[in-house]
Write an enzyme that holds these catalytic residues in place. Sequence first.
Site, PDB file in Angstrom:
ATOM      1  N   THR A   3      32.322  42.959  40.304  1.00 37.98           N
ATOM      2  CA  THR A   3      33.311  43.612  39.444  1.00 37.98           C
ATOM      3  C   THR A   3      33.607  42.759  38.214  1.00 37.98           C
ATOM      4  O   THR A   3      33.773  43.275  37.099  1.00 37.98           O
ATOM      5  CB  THR A   3      34.612  43.849  40.241  1.00 37.98           C
ATOM      6  OG1 THR A   3      34.315  44.676  41.362  1.00 37.98           O
ATOM      7  CG2 THR A   3      35.667  44.515  39.384  1.00 37.98           C
ATOM      8  N   HIS A  56      30.978  43.334  35.714  1.00 43.23           N
ATOM      9  CA  HIS A  56      31.187  44.583  34.966  1.00 43.23           C
ATOM     10  C   HIS A  56      32.211  44.379  33.851  1.00 43.23           C
ATOM     11  O   HIS A  56      32.040  44.867  32.734  1.00 43.23           O
ATOM     12  CB  HIS A  56      31.690  45.699  35.901  1.00 43.23           C
ATOM     13  CG  HIS A  56      30.672  46.153  36.892  1.00 43.23           C
ATOM     14  ND1 HIS A  56      29.468  46.688  36.527  1.00 43.23           N
ATOM     15  CD2 HIS A  56      30.684  46.149  38.250  1.00 43.23           C
ATOM     16  CE1 HIS A  56      28.772  46.993  37.621  1.00 43.23           C
ATOM     17  NE2 HIS A  56      29.488  46.675  38.678  1.00 43.23           N
TER      18      HIS A  56
END
Lengths: 341, 341, 341, 341
Positions: free
Chosen positions: C40, C43
Amino acid sequence: MKALVKEKAAPGFALRDVPVPSIRDDEVLIRVIRAGVCGTDVHIYEWDKWASSRCKPPFVVGHEFAGEVASVGKLVTDVHEGDRVTAEGHIVDGRCMLCRTGNAHVCPHTRIIGVDRDGCFAEYIAMPASNVWHLDDATSYDVGGIHDPIGNAVHTALTADIPGAVVLITGCGPIGLFAIGVCRAAGAARVIASDVNDRRLDLARTMGAHSAVHPADLRAEVMSATGGLGADVVLEMSGVDPAVHQALALVRVGGHVQMLGIPAAPIEIDFASEVIFKGITIYGVVGRRMYDTWHQVTRLLRSGEFDPTPVITHRFPLEEAEAAIAAIKSGDAGKVIFEIA
Amino acid sequence: MKALVKEKAAPGFALRDVPVPSIRDDEVLIRVIRAGVCGTDVHIYEWDKWASSRCKPPFVVGHEFAGEVASVGKLVTDVHEGDRVTAEGHIVDGRCMLCRTGNAHVCPHTRIIGVDRDGCFAEYIAMPASNVWHLDDATSYDVGGIHDPIGNAVHTALTADIPGAVVLITGCGPIGLFAIGVCRAAGAARVIASDVNDRRLDLARTMGAHSAVHPADLRAEVMSATGGLGADVVLEMSGVDPAVHQALALVRVGGHVQMLGIPAAPIEIDFASEVIFKGITIYGVVGRRMYDTWHQVTRLLRSGEFDPTPVITHRFPLEEAEAAIAAIKSGDAGKVIFEIA
Amino acid sequence: MKALVKEKAAPGFALRDVPVPSIRDDEVLIRVIRAGVCGTDVHIYEWDKWASSRCKPPFVVGHEFAGEVASVGKLVTDVHEGDRVTAEGHIVDGRCMLCRTGNAHVCPHTRIIGVDRDGCFAEYIAMPASNVWHLDDATSYDVGGIHDPIGNAVHTALTADIPGAVVLITGCGPIGLFAIGVCRAAGAARVIASDVNDRRLDLARTMGAHSAVHPADLRAEVMSATGGLGADVVLEMSGVDPAVHQALALVRVGGHVQMLGIPAAPIEIDFASEVIFKGITIYGVVGRRMYDTWHQVTRLLRSGEFDPTPVITHRFPLEEAEAAIAAIKSGDAGKVIFEIA
Amino acid sequence: MKALVKEKAAPGFALRDVPVPSIRDDEVLIRVIRAGVCGTDVHIYEWDKWASSRCKPPFVVGHEFAGEVASVGKLVTDVHEGDRVTAEGHIVDGRCMLCRTGNAHVCPHTRIIGVDRDGCFAEYIAMPASNVWHLDDATSYDVGGIHDPIGNAVHTALTADIPGAVVLITGCGPIGLFAIGVCRAAGAARVIASDVNDRRLDLARTMGAHSAVHPADLRAEVMSATGGLGADVVLEMSGVDPAVHQALALVRVGGHVQMLGIPAAPIEIDFASEVIFKGITIYGVVGRRMYDTWHQVTRLLRSGEFDPTPVITHRFPLEEAEAAIAAIKSGDAGKVIFEIA
């Protein structure tokens, strides 16, 4: 405000004028409209062994109620003045391992309103906002005021597998009567109820029991309904020694016995023949799952298939607490409630 | 005897006179009285891709039926001449690891009557005694003849947690319609049904759906009924691409989607948004749990809370097989049955 | 204090000096000692479509960490200065129906640290006391700092039935690797792992996989280990299209597929053959059960049967964030952590 | 052939030469290689109240065994001459509602080998093919011969949730000892065992118990290991009155007590404090789930994490039956087996 107070370590309640409770920032003040009277209140009234070892007078009695929110603490965001509510009476710590893993109903730090702190047989009660449960508009305060014992019935019944089951309910006190309605709503193939009291057996039939019989006739009834196999699920709601043995005798092999009724004394169990060789499961039911059970109660009421109101047989003002206690002790009553506002 | 036969690898059925089947020592011969016509039979009739890859003509068609036992093999002890019965049409090996651990419904060696061996659109059928299911005296042959699809509905519904749940049923073919009645009997708080066909929506209401709407109106209906949260349980009964997406969109986070409808082609799934971030559970439903589902069907019928008969909309003799197939293909029918004796 | 900040809507992180966060009365301030770097975070670093639609710079990044409590708010009673802790990074409302019924992990009002509010790639972080999880003395800060992804692995594995099962794990990133160790500790009969990367396959063997193979060899491996039946449980940890199809193909009929890996694009599923006719169950895994999963993590670590430390392959100071991101993007890394204090 | 026979209604066994059993078409003849001696055999030997009310001499004793298939009936397709096998000793009807719904272990029509029909303390035994369980090549006959009691241990343990749990096992007879190994293999966080016999406590440690203590020290041990909360799961393996009370006292609120040990006399239970207010679940364990338990046994053995062989402490030929019985009665033995071929 008016309140029923357990004033001292002796039998009886006193109706007293006491201050309206103040609330903490995370609490709400609720104007009580209806309150249910429970067997636990009778124990406190009579000041029996359990009550005298657990309770510390003086305190306001009562733990089942519904009402209208009168004011909210400044940290409270999801309860508002005027909301129609009931509440879970078990105040738990919310932080222990049991609370954090879905077992708040057995939190070792539980404090119960009307037992360990001031309760709801009064015009107002202070409750933590986290314990408040909103009522649907379609739900009356009568029904809101008995969500607590309805929850016991739902917890007892729906932790077993009811759709299509033959269910035996031993003991037709208020929770047993609610359970009859819950099991009917949940699609039990047959609900057989048992009690020693004829009025309660009538109430059992009113609540939808397919048959309601005296304990002496119970074995024949269950065996006839199950081809001699026994009930899939037994809800033991009486706490009476012979009923517990009947529960274990009349559940089928591999079945479930949910025990809610609280025996007053130890019971001799022949584990070999009554439990182990039958391969049964026994579940001890305490309180209500927080808040799965409450959610189920709301949803069952919404289904329109479950109506608890016929169970309410007696209504009193707070001033007639003695009569309310007497009605319960008679063994003839369904649910007894106080109409407070 | 008279029988509907799939004679060759081409569309159509033929009504033929064929020998009454002989039975093995562990089989029984059943005189067929009612038989249900299923979508699977339509596939075989039309000889589509699935049918032509699976079936080996010639064989007698049909897998849903009820009737009277005409004779029993010499090893059969618990089925008797004259018994009123239906039967599980999946004949499994009973010995593989799946069969031995409660998963006979997915036994890799399953042979289905009317698909892999001779079926029930005939005056007589031979069945292994272990597949026979006795009917209660109070259960009509009409209802006995459709125990198989009722079982699909029960398997789909009762492997989720229905009492108190908001249930969405996408697709109101016969199994969807049965599922409505099952969910009502099992205490669903609200049953919302959806279909593109108005007659089926009418049948859905007859079966007890609290609301029955077109797919275009479904989101608003579900969200309004659930405070914007979505349905607790979705039973996907259509196999249609947009309905599958609606099922995934309208189930609440943490909810359950039971998939019974069989999509004819692959469907693009955005697992991130439709499955994983929602934390849902998807269960693929095949056949009936053997024999837990059958036991549940019997018990639900006994409860008196579930009546499947309004779903039966069309009745034909075997001679009118073309009309029966046409009725199903019209999309307007509920359940179509053959009256054989 | 030093902190890795997502400063603006563009790729990259910036190491900045920012104020130590202030805490509310129900929060605690934690001195961060170790922090895990997650996909994450990559990202967010890269500012991809998901990140740019979800996140609102500027904010401090990072959501996996452990540290020492530096100070506590005045309402906090069960966390104390000096406590060794980690924390659940999902901050939920605690009051919605999902939170109240054991589904806080899918609370619709979740705010995630390092995504929706300031995170842990910093010397200090403020956390609600209710999210804090205490570490055993025997648990290192290295392991404490990765309790979050270990929790994902435990949630994925232990919501299936692992003791005695043949388990297939598709994808050997850090969570897949943890899951191997969890399944071994929980008595899986055989753990088969798959990945395209040889270094990860080596790590899989180190973590206890009985076999670790390339996807091309996976079918043969699984079928050989299961007599052609397929795996009882598949943990899909890759989010890659062909791996999802392998998961569905190689689970046995009636088995369970737990989906944690997040596909970047829709995947075409043939529900008939891949899901329904197989009778399988698919569970979408999001976050960690609050706090059942955390309790399981602690208990598994206490058993001594599960050691996650071999998964940690790279350690960086906050100053080398670019290197940390690069290590993850290489596909060769196990778990990458920041050593902050 | 040689066989240990219960000849008459009086204490003792007799070693006799009896005919090799003939088999029905659906049975197999097995040459017995190893057989386990069980407490039940001691009851039959001593001809106690239970034995004299249940058994009808003469019959061959013994119900735990493994061997090689000598011949198969003509209807048998999945067992072959030379197969290495053990067998479930409960012969059920396979057709009653309980058998058809996954509860064959409590089939009311169960007949047990060595109790209700001829058993395995002999050179050959006839068994229905449906009861035969194949052994992996890697599984010795020693271990095959004790699959029955290992199955009891697996049934008791794995019907609770073991991974990560603190497990208390009261009673370290053979099944308790097997259960220690099963719980260790299944990832219990801590296994605490209790017995009055020091040799058995040593065996408990050998089998992997984290601690093994006398009942007098048990409360302190459990409470210290659980922060005063109690064990998540208790396996009651002794059938002794004070151990049953300890099981109920030392399980945590909301925990599970699995009862396998068979008390010889009724026990007084205070349901209020020992069961209901604790919110616990009690499960009566009888036999083995057919055949889920057997499948789990095979799979646990395959995992390599569970080795039951240290439990075998005594080996005798059939000729020394008296010594075998004496070894069990001494209370010092682990598992006692006969080496027959």
